[in-house]
Design an enzyme around this catalytic site. Structure first.
Site, PDB file in Angstrom:
ATOM      1  CB  SER A  96      61.922  48.418 -32.383  1.00 33.76           C
ATOM      2  OG  SER A  96      62.587  49.342 -33.195  1.00 33.76           O
TER       3      SER A  96
ATOM      4  CE1 TYR B 282      66.749  53.871 -27.152  1.00 35.31           C
ATOM      5  CE2 TYR B 282      65.831  55.229 -28.891  1.00 35.31           C
ATOM      6  CZ  TYR B 282      65.647  54.344 -27.846  1.00 35.31           C
ATOM      7  OH  TYR B 282      64.390  53.917 -27.509  1.00 35.31           O
TER       8      TYR B 282
ATOM      9  CE  LYS C 144      65.555  50.847 -28.808  1.00 35.72           C
ATOM     10  NZ  LYS C 144      65.239  49.683 -27.968  1.00 35.72           N
TER      11      LYS C 144
HETATM   12  N1  NAP Z   1      60.101  55.330 -23.109  1.00 30.26           N
HETATM   13  C1  NAP Z   1      59.848  55.416 -24.407  1.00 30.26           C
HETATM   14  O1  NAP Z   1      59.155  56.339 -24.874  1.00 30.26           O
HETATM   15  C2  NAP Z   1      60.385  54.390 -25.343  1.00 30.26           C
HETATM   16  C3  NAP Z   1      60.119  54.562 -26.708  1.00 30.26           C
HETATM   17  C4  NAP Z   1      60.596  53.610 -27.593  1.00 30.26           C
HETATM   18  C5  NAP Z   1      61.279  52.522 -27.135  1.00 30.26           C
HETATM   19  N2  NAP Z   1      61.524  52.381 -25.801  1.00 30.26           N
HETATM   20  C6  NAP Z   1      62.272  51.193 -25.384  1.00 30.26           C
HETATM   21  O2  NAP Z   1      61.666  50.598 -24.266  1.00 30.26           O
HETATM   22  C7  NAP Z   1      62.659  49.898 -23.515  1.00 30.26           C
HETATM   23  C8  NAP Z   1      62.529  50.258 -22.046  1.00 30.26           C
HETATM   24  O3  NAP Z   1      62.813  51.622 -21.900  1.00 30.26           O
HETATM   25  P1  NAP Z   1      62.162  52.544 -20.780  1.00 30.26           P
HETATM   26  O4  NAP Z   1      61.658  53.737 -21.465  1.00 30.26           O
HETATM   27  O5  NAP Z   1      61.261  51.765 -19.914  1.00 30.26           O
HETATM   28  O6  NAP Z   1      63.478  53.005 -20.001  1.00 30.26           O
HETATM   29  P2  NAP Z   1      63.895  52.838 -18.456  1.00 30.26           P
HETATM   30  O7  NAP Z   1      62.786  53.247 -17.573  1.00 30.26           O
HETATM   31  O8  NAP Z   1      65.193  53.565 -18.354  1.00 30.26           O
HETATM   32  O9  NAP Z   1      64.123  51.276 -18.298  1.00 30.26           O
HETATM   33  C9  NAP Z   1      65.223  50.636 -18.872  1.00 30.26           C
HETATM   34  C10 NAP Z   1      65.437  49.328 -18.172  1.00 30.26           C
HETATM   35  O10 NAP Z   1      66.537  48.673 -18.793  1.00 30.26           O
HETATM   36  C11 NAP Z   1      67.469  48.326 -17.783  1.00 30.26           C
HETATM   37  N3  NAP Z   1      68.827  48.328 -18.289  1.00 30.26           N
HETATM   38  C12 NAP Z   1      69.543  49.361 -18.759  1.00 30.26           C
HETATM   39  N4  NAP Z   1      70.769  48.950 -19.107  1.00 30.26           N
HETATM   40  C13 NAP Z   1      70.834  47.640 -18.842  1.00 30.26           C
HETATM   41  C14 NAP Z   1      71.843  46.661 -18.960  1.00 30.26           C
HETATM   42  N5  NAP Z   1      73.072  46.947 -19.413  1.00 30.26           N
HETATM   43  N6  NAP Z   1      71.576  45.402 -18.581  1.00 30.26           N
HETATM   44  C15 NAP Z   1      70.360  45.079 -18.111  1.00 30.26           C
HETATM   45  N7  NAP Z   1      69.364  45.946 -17.950  1.00 30.26           N
HETATM   46  C16 NAP Z   1      69.604  47.224 -18.320  1.00 30.26           C
HETATM   47  C17 NAP Z   1      67.299  49.389 -16.711  1.00 30.26           C
HETATM   48  O11 NAP Z   1      67.858  48.946 -15.498  1.00 30.26           O
HETATM   49  P3  NAP Z   1      68.481  50.000 -14.432  1.00 30.26           P
HETATM   50  O12 NAP Z   1      67.314  50.555 -13.687  1.00 30.26           O
HETATM   51  O13 NAP Z   1      69.378  49.154 -13.600  1.00 30.26           O
HETATM   52  O14 NAP Z   1      69.212  51.041 -15.216  1.00 30.26           O
HETATM   53  C18 NAP Z   1      65.788  49.488 -16.693  1.00 30.26           C
HETATM   54  O15 NAP Z   1      65.245  48.426 -15.987  1.00 30.26           O
HETATM   55  C19 NAP Z   1      64.009  50.272 -24.131  1.00 30.26           C
HETATM   56  O16 NAP Z   1      64.417  49.236 -24.993  1.00 30.26           O
HETATM   57  C20 NAP Z   1      63.688  51.524 -24.933  1.00 30.26           C
HETATM   58  O17 NAP Z   1      64.541  51.696 -26.022  1.00 30.26           O
HETATM   59  C21 NAP Z   1      61.093  53.292 -24.888  1.00 30.26           C
END
Ligand code: NAP
Length: 444
Positions: A225, A248, A252
């Site tokens: 989340s 988004y 969450k």
């Molecule tokens: N970064 C933060 O500060 C933060 C904070 C709170 C929560 N989160 C959560 O952490 C998780 C990972 O985010 P991240 O920050 O690491 O972002 P990220 O670097 O953009 O990674 C997202 C990943 O999800 C994959 N993805 C996107 N759409 C998809 C789909 N339709 N089917 C399958 N895979 C898909 C992407 O693949 P592609 O490379 O092919 O697009 C990538 O591998 C998310 O759920 C996000 O909401 C992140």
């Protein structure tokens, strides 16, 4: 049963973990951290099978290469402590890659069927993949609030601009005459962040239920989340947030409500069908849903150019130095809560939940970047659904947080009941549509 050409690792004493969206950001951080913590904490006899999903094979190959390099580095470091161990340690980690697009229900079914046919069990599924759905920043507000309200504005930002009305590509194939089949729209952010993983969890429940060496251990569906699951973002009349300006945050909020109400008697009828009516028996344990978040990490979830990326990282480090506990900044540190839930002893998790209620486990750090896992406040649930739970004076509260009352908890629980019913109905409806179109994958 379809024939599969690949050779799948199936060690007898294997610990099987699936991570979605493993090619970048947090997903890659989870993979690396899991390798390190597994090698350091689990018995030498146990082997890790890390199944990663990406959206195409090229990304999968590149991810395995990076994880291999990380494994070798980790083994070299451990070799310094225990000479002669490097080769033994390397043999304890196996990689497997699969393709998954969470916005295609068929892709989810194909992967689930393949895993059910080729994997003896799953210990944990880490539902990490996701999209932001943002298209820009409100620049004026961004500059003003970062300069005047940091670190709060960097933890609970109000300056991200979302796309509105995004829906997935059609789920059903075109008809023979080339016309499109009738189908309702499926919100893209809703599907990528919530519904896709929800469907996947349903199909993988039997694998998560299979008994492991530790007969108390339950297969774990670990959801990712965010700190941004606000009450005000979610309108249950538009559960898929197609018309929302905050899809988004709404996805969450859905995640929080779904996970934290998943063991209540009022949601049991829906959760039972979702979990394939699996109950605890001599051969099976009912899987459990756990809720985590990574704090704030610099990843490509908000695509920025190199200059803005530099400013983002700098701002995040400053936020941490001026006292934000919610800025792990790097994906590796942000992965601490997911990996901890994946590897923790069942008895530890059960004891903590019996004492303090179901929690949302967040990754955070101290000023010097020392990471830890902490319970996180959720609007309408508090820290564990118990009235009067106190937070430490250092705890950084969301500007939208309200003290937990009987009334707002009752509303949260009610929303949980409605959500579970509606999302189960949506799952069944889409399964029928795929079946009627003749494309559904039969699971057994
Ligand atoms: N970064 C933060 O500060 C933060 C904070 C709170 C929560 N989160 C959560 O952490 C998780 C990972 O985010 P991240 O920050 O690491 O972002 P990220 O670097 O953009 O990674 C997202 C990943 O999800 C994959 N993805 C996107 N759409 C998809 C789909 N339709 N089917 C399958 N895979 C898909 C992407 O693949 P592609 O490379 O092919 O697009 C990538 O591998 C998310 O759920 C996000 O909401 C992140």
């Amino acid at each position: 049963m379809p024939t599969y050409l690949e050779d799948f690792p199936r060690p007898e004493d294997g610990f099987y973990v699936l991570v979605t969206g493993a090619n970048s950001g947090l997903g890659l951080g989870i993979g690396c951290r899991l390798i390190d913590e597994f090698l350091q904490t689990r018995p030498q006899s146990q082997e890790l099978v890390l199944i990663i999903t990406t959206r195409d094979k090229r990304k999968g190959d590149a991810t395995i290469e990076q994880l291999q390099a990380h494994l070798q580095k980790a083994c070299r470091q451990l070799e310094r402590k225990v000479p002669g161990m490097s080769m033994v340690l390397q043999r304890r980690v196996h990689f497997r890659q699969e393709i998954l697009d969470l916005t295609s229900l068929l892709s989810i079914q194909v992967l689930a069927k393949k895993l059910r046919d080729t994997t003896p069990k799953l210990h944990a599924v880490i539902c990490n993949a996701g999209i932001g759905g943002w298209v820009d920043l409100y620049w004026g507000r961004a500059v003003w609030t970062v300069l005047t309200k940091a670190p709060s504005s960097l933890t609970w930002p109000t300056f991200k601009k979302s796309g509105v009305g995004w829906v997935t590509k059609p789920q059903l194939p075109a008809k023979k005459d080339g016309s499109r089949a009738d189908e309702p729209p499926l919100g893209e952010v809703f599907c990528a962040n919530f519904f896709g993983h929800y469907m996947l969890g349903h199909y993988l429940a039997p694998l998560l239920a299979a008994h492991s060496e530790d007969e108390q251990a339950r297969g774990r569906l670990i959801w990712t989340s965010s700190l941004e699951g606000y009450t005000h973002s979610l309108n249950m009349k538009d559960m898929q947030s197609i018309a929302s300006t905050e899809p988004y945050e709404a996805s969450k909020r859905l995640t929080d409500i779904m996970a934290l109400t998943s063991t209540l008697p009022s949601t049991a009828p829906s959760v039972d069908t979702y979990l394939d009516n699996i109950t605890d028996t001599e051969k099976k344990n009912r899987p459990r849903i756990y809720l985590t978040h990574p704090g704030i990490c610099g990843t490509s979830i908000f695509p920025l150019n190199i200059v803005l990326d530099f400013f983002m990282f700098s701002a995040f480090y400053v936020a941490r130095w001026i006292g934000s506990q919610w800025h792990p900044v790097t994906a590796y540190k942000g992965a601490v809560s997911m990996v901890w839930i994946a590897l923790a002893k069942q008895s530890l998790l059960d004891t903590m939940e019996e004492r303090d209620g179901l929690g949302k486990w967040g990754s955070c750090t101290d000023r010097w970047g020392e990471e830890r896992v902490e319970r996180t406040e959720v609007e309408g649930w508090g820290f564990g659904g118990n009235l009067g739970q106190k937070m430490s004076k250092w705890y950084q509260r969301s500007p939208y947080a309200k003290d937990l009352t009987k009334e707002n908890k009752a509303e949260f629980v009610k929303n949980g009941e409605v959500l579970w019913k509606e999302v189960e109905a949506l799952r069944i409806d889409w399964e029928k549509r795929l079946e009627d179109a003749g494309v559904a994958i039969k699971m057994d």
